[in-house]
Design a protein around this motif. Structure first.
Motif, PDB file in Angstrom:
ATOM      1  N   LYS A   1       0.857  -1.082  -0.018  1.00 35.25           N
ATOM      2  CA  LYS A   1       0.012  -0.021  -0.004  1.00 35.25           C
ATOM      3  C   LYS A   1       0.782   1.222   0.048  1.00 35.25           C
ATOM      4  N   ALA A   2       2.021   1.143   0.463  1.00 35.14           N
ATOM      5  CA  ALA A   2       3.020   2.543   0.659  1.00 35.14           C
ATOM      6  C   ALA A   2       4.480   2.007  -0.062  1.00 35.14           C
ATOM      7  N   SER A   3       5.052   2.774  -0.492  1.00 36.49           N
ATOM      8  CA  SER A   3       6.390   2.848  -1.060  1.00 36.49           C
ATOM      9  C   SER A   3       7.066   4.260  -0.891  1.00 36.49           C
ATOM     10  N   LEU A   4       8.615   4.067  -1.355  1.00 39.53           N
ATOM     11  CA  LEU A   4       9.251   5.458  -1.197  1.00 39.53           C
ATOM     12  C   LEU A   4       8.936   6.319  -2.251  1.00 39.53           C
ATOM     13  N   ASP A   5       8.213   5.508  -3.209  1.00 41.99           N
ATOM     14  CA  ASP A   5       7.884   6.632  -4.378  1.00 41.99           C
ATOM     15  C   ASP A   5       6.830   7.604  -3.846  1.00 41.99           C
ATOM     16  N   ASP A   6       5.835   7.238  -2.979  1.00 51.48           N
ATOM     17  CA  ASP A   6       4.768   7.942  -2.116  1.00 51.48           C
ATOM     18  C   ASP A   6       5.301   8.801  -1.291  1.00 51.48           C
ATOM     19  N   VAL A   7       6.547   8.428  -0.586  1.00 53.88           N
ATOM     20  CA  VAL A   7       7.469   9.427   0.441  1.00 53.88           C
ATOM     21  C   VAL A   7       7.803  10.617  -0.581  1.00 53.88           C
ATOM     22  N   MET A   8       8.469  10.264  -1.549  1.00 51.76           N
ATOM     23  CA  MET A   8       9.173  11.400  -2.305  1.00 51.76           C
ATOM     24  C   MET A   8       8.234  12.334  -2.949  1.00 51.76           C
ATOM     25  N   ARG A   9       6.876  11.703  -3.537  1.00 49.88           N
ATOM     26  CA  ARG A   9       6.178  12.626  -4.027  1.00 49.88           C
ATOM     27  C   ARG A   9       5.418  13.382  -2.663  1.00 49.88           C
ATOM     28  N   GLN A  10       5.121  12.790  -1.567  1.00 51.90           N
ATOM     29  CA  GLN A  10       4.508  13.606  -0.608  1.00 51.90           C
ATOM     30  C   GLN A  10       5.354  14.844  -0.158  1.00 51.90           C
ATOM     31  N   MET A  11       6.784  14.568   0.078  1.00 54.97           N
ATOM     32  CA  MET A  11       7.674  15.529   0.337  1.00 54.97           C
ATOM     33  C   MET A  11       7.805  16.555  -0.848  1.00 54.97           C
ATOM     34  N   TYR A  12       7.701  16.385  -2.002  1.00 55.96           N
ATOM     35  CA  TYR A  12       7.630  17.449  -3.024  1.00 55.96           C
ATOM     36  C   TYR A  12       6.551  18.177  -2.914  1.00 55.96           C
TER      37      TYR A  12
ATOM     38  N   ARG B   1      10.943  28.831  -5.338  1.00 57.78           N
ATOM     39  CA  ARG B   1       9.495  28.460  -4.814  1.00 57.78           C
ATOM     40  C   ARG B   1       9.829  27.341  -3.546  1.00 57.78           C
ATOM     41  N   GLY B   2       8.925  27.197  -2.567  1.00 55.07           N
ATOM     42  CA  GLY B   2       8.989  26.302  -1.460  1.00 55.07           C
ATOM     43  C   GLY B   2      10.087  26.581  -0.762  1.00 55.07           C
ATOM     44  N   LYS B   3      10.445  25.684   0.145  1.00 51.79           N
ATOM     45  CA  LYS B   3      11.386  25.583   1.448  1.00 51.79           C
ATOM     46  C   LYS B   3      12.007  24.409   1.631  1.00 51.79           C
ATOM     47  N   GLY B   4      13.105  24.695   2.166  1.00 54.69           N
ATOM     48  CA  GLY B   4      13.873  23.354   2.319  1.00 54.69           C
ATOM     49  C   GLY B   4      13.522  22.450   3.433  1.00 54.69           C
ATOM     50  N   TYR B   5      13.844  21.225   3.345  1.00 53.11           N
ATOM     51  CA  TYR B   5      13.588  20.446   4.804  1.00 53.11           C
ATOM     52  C   TYR B   5      14.696  19.725   5.433  1.00 53.11           C
ATOM     53  N   ARG B   6      14.521  19.663   6.608  1.00 54.10           N
ATOM     54  CA  ARG B   6      15.435  18.718   7.394  1.00 54.10           C
ATOM     55  C   ARG B   6      15.314  17.264   7.359  1.00 54.10           C
ATOM     56  N   THR B   7      16.312  16.660   7.809  1.00 48.27           N
ATOM     57  CA  THR B   7      16.008  15.202   7.689  1.00 48.27           C
ATOM     58  C   THR B   7      15.062  14.510   8.562  1.00 48.27           C
ATOM     59  N   GLU B   8      14.782  15.437   9.721  1.00 46.62           N
ATOM     60  CA  GLU B   8      13.606  15.054  10.450  1.00 46.62           C
ATOM     61  C   GLU B   8      12.444  15.089   9.969  1.00 46.62           C
ATOM     62  N   ASP B   9      12.143  16.269   8.852  1.00 45.95           N
ATOM     63  CA  ASP B   9      10.967  16.319   8.249  1.00 45.95           C
ATOM     64  C   ASP B   9      10.790  15.009   7.164  1.00 45.95           C
ATOM     65  N   PHE B  10      12.029  14.425   6.867  1.00 45.15           N
ATOM     66  CA  PHE B  10      11.761  13.290   5.992  1.00 45.15           C
ATOM     67  C   PHE B  10      11.278  12.062   6.780  1.00 45.15           C
ATOM     68  N   GLN B  11      12.132  11.976   7.889  1.00 46.15           N
ATOM     69  CA  GLN B  11      11.792  10.729   8.886  1.00 46.15           C
ATOM     70  C   GLN B  11      10.208  11.112   8.965  1.00 46.15           C
ATOM     71  N   ARG B  12       9.576  12.219   9.609  1.00 43.43           N
ATOM     72  CA  ARG B  12       8.204  12.240   9.632  1.00 43.43           C
ATOM     73  C   ARG B  12       7.484  11.955   8.395  1.00 43.43           C
ATOM     74  N   VAL B  13       7.634  12.401   7.230  1.00 42.79           N
ATOM     75  CA  VAL B  13       6.844  12.176   6.267  1.00 42.79           C
ATOM     76  C   VAL B  13       7.100  10.547   6.021  1.00 42.79           C
ATOM     77  N   ALA B  14       8.195   9.985   6.218  1.00 42.64           N
ATOM     78  CA  ALA B  14       8.198   8.330   5.708  1.00 42.64           C
ATOM     79  C   ALA B  14       7.286   7.737   6.910  1.00 42.64           C
TER      80      ALA B  14
END
Ligand SMILES: [Zn+2]
Ligand SMILES: [Zn+2]
Length: 631
Positions: A439-450, A465-478
């Motif tokens: 049901k979920a994949s890294l593809d979804d994580v990347m799209r959600q982050m973008y 456009r937009g703003k930068g992320y921290r690795t903690e943000d990547f962890q949260r979205v994953a």
């Protein structure tokens, strides 16, 4: 460290806040009336680009000094190169001479205030013209080259910025030699020689090729126009049409993952340098510079080019738009320090390979062989037990194309965030797919982050456009996408150096990782493959037989067991011995000849192979198809 009284500290903080606020308001409220760059190359054989910067000042600033600064490094390559070393003949004059005419302008004083900065006093003039030359003779994604064949530049090593005015819009005019044509990723009309950029950072994001003889092929995907510009210094072997066709397949596979890209046009700037040393790939917002050291006709060059294309085009989203907080806008007075390069580069490496599979250019076996190779490179590296993916990211200024005047132990203590991030990406992808039954994949994580950080965030700076992320943000979205926490995974495998859970990951898709001990006895010696003939030691492992024998980096091995040795017969000669044997070895170091004994150790290297599990279920096989073909 000194201890200050609380009262003094507060004063210092208050004053620096005021200074900071006044600097920010100055930069935002007082843009210069205009900044125009002119680039010419009247004598290509000299390798000297000639740059002029014309600035018009707002009223009231005619007696304030202006600083012009050359970046220490440029985006996408994190080693510090100090581009100012190639600047010469910097001068400043009052006023601006109309283009194409000659004016006798009064000179203005120039003070070099540090290694990268020149200061100019207008002395009452409301405009200034700065001129300097830059030596450029490297074909690369970071440096520039001007010679009798072409001009290929990356703006970061050519164009100084006006300190405090990087956010200002800038004009650029290029004056090419007769018969040379200009191409870059921001061509709006044929024969274009002038550009207006939203800011300096966008100008240097636009690498440009100027030559009489490049070719251009075009295609469209989902209404977006793509250009494949090729400058070949060698034989193409009739392969260019196929190359363009296969690049289109990659574009289709990657846009299928991400959705339609934000640009209308994109340019692949490709050089086949045929010089056996220039090789690079560099990402930009609407283009990429790709340099192959061979000719297109050469064995292997075609495939290498597609590999680089798949990687660089993925950066259109991952790193150029979806970016770590520290990567844009940048401070070019010090190296970039981000913990996120394992995402920006490593996960791009993973998808670069996976996209070749999804584009149909690789089959399953080739993709799995490539990942097995990456696993071997990380798991056999002593640095993988010492340096985490985040530490590797922070060490990028030492690792990414850096040249060291001082000897280092980095071969034993570091890993690259490219392969480590690639494996983290693959294993995380498989854990998400496996634990959620697809049901979920890294593809979804990347799209959600973008979506969250680029498309939907308000712009956090002038740059983009937009703003930068921290690795903690990547962890949260994953974690959000997965529906389970990935905090432990990050703690152990991103911030820690624990071996990745390969067995669990590959098990979900009916595969397993076979690990076999290589029979070769352990020496701890790596040979330098840059040196063609002699067996020269490139690295000695810590706590190894070679270190016990007193060998060191740079030693030239001249005899092993009494037989003359060259690079080519090192492995075969060593292969006659077994662990525990004491083998006489003779090396040359400086003017000395050193004889010692190498006591061979137990085999320490492992081979890795991702292979089919005999008991793979239909569900596992279906998950594997979804992973490799995309769904
Ligand atoms: Zn060229
Ligand atoms: Zn990259």
């Amino acid at each position: 460290m000194k201890v200050y009284s609380r009262r003094v500290v507060l004063c210092v903080v208050a004053v620096s806040m005021l200074l900071l606020l006044s600097e920010i308001s100055f930069a935002q409220q007082q843009p210069l009336r205009s900044i125009t760059y002119r680039l010419s190359m009247p004598r290509p054989v000299s390798h000297l680009f000639e740059v002029s910067i014309e600035i018009e000042l707002p009223p009231g600033l005619e007696n304030q000094a202006f600083e012009f600064q050359m970046p220490r490094w440029s985006p996408g390559r994190y080693a510090v190169f100090d581009f100012a070393k190639n600047v010469q003949e910097f001068s400043a004059a009052a006023g601006i001479c109309p283009a194409g005419s000659f004016c006798d302008m009064a000179m203005r004083p120039v003070t070099r205030i540090d290694d990268q900065t020149w200061s100019v006093a207008p002395l009452g003039s409301s405009s200034l013209t700065i001129t300097y030359k830059v030596f450029a003779n490297d074909l690369s994604g970071t440096f520039s080259q001007l010679d009798s064949r072409h001009a290929n530049y990356n703006g970061g090593c050519i164009f100084m910025y006006v300190v405090g005015h990087k956010p200002d819009s800038v004009k650029l005019t290029i004056n090419p030699p007769p018969g040379w044509k200009i191409v870059n990723g921001r061509i709006e009309r044929p024969g274009q020689k002038e550009w207006l950029f939203a800011n300096w950072d966008i100008m240097i994001d636009t690498p440009t090729e100027i030559a009489p003889d490049w070719s251009k092929d075009d295609f469209q995907v989902d209404g977006k126009r793509y250009h494949v510009v090729v400058h070949s210094m060698g034989d193409e072997g009739g392969k260019r049409a196929n190359l363009v066709r296969d690049i289109e397949k990659i574009v289709r596979a990657e846009t299928a993952l991400w959705g339609s890209p934000e640009f209308e046009e994109y340019t692949f700037l490709i050089h086949f340098a045929a010089d056996d040393h220039s090789g690079d790939g560099m990402e930009h917002l609407t283009s990429t510079q790709i340099i192959e050291p061979g000719a297109l006709a050469d064995q292997g060059v075609y495939d290498d080019t597609l590999g680089t294309v798949a990687h660089e085009f993925f950066h259109v989203w991952n790193v150029k738009r979806l970016r770590p907080l520290e990567l844009g806008p940048w401070d070019f007075t010090r190296p970039a320090n981000t913990r996120g390069l394992w995402v920006a580069e490593g996960i791009t490496n993973y998808y670069g390979h996976l996209m070749l599979r999804r584009a149909g250019l690789w089959d399953d076996a080739r993709f799995l062989r490539r990942e097995s190779f990456t696993i071997a490179s990380i798991e056999n590296a002593p640095g993988s037990r010492l340096m985490s993916a985040e530490e590797s990211s922070l060490s990028a200024p030492f690792l990414d194309g850096a040249r060291h005047a001082q000897k280092t132990n980095l071969a034993n203590t570091s890993i690259s965030y490219y392969p480590k991030g690639e494996l983290i990406g693959m294993v995380l992808d498989l854990l998400l797919r496996g634990r959620t039954s697809g049901k979920a994949s890294l593809d979804d994580v990347m799209r959600q982050m973008y979506d969250e950080f680029y498309l939907k965030s308000p712009s956090a700076s002038y740059y983009l456009r937009g703003k930068g992320y921290r690795t903690e943000d990547f962890q949260r979205v994953a974690s959000q996408v997965a529906g389970f926490g990935v905090d432990d995974f990050f703690k152990l495998h991103v911030r820690g150096v624990e071996t990745l859970p390969y067995d669990e990951a590959f098990g979900y898709v009916g595969l397993r990782l076979a690990r076999t001990r290589s029979p070769d006895p352990f020496t701890g010696i790596s040979l330098d493959f840059e040196v063609q003939r002699t067996a020269t030691i490139d690295n000695v492992r810590n706590d190894s037989p070679a270190e016990d024998a007193g060998l060191q980096q740079g030693d030239e091995i001249i005899e092993l067991a009494g037989k003359p040795l060259a690079r080519d017969n090192w492995s075969s000669t060593l292969g006659r011995y077994k662990p525990g044997d004491s083998v006489p070895i003779t090396v040359k170091r400086d003017r000395r000849t050193i004889r010692t004994n190498l006591v061979l150790g137990q085999p320490a290297r492992f081979e890795y192979k991702i292979e089919e599990r005999p008991d793979a279920t239909a569900e596992q096989k279906a998950l594997r198809v979804a992973w490799l073909k995309g769904s």
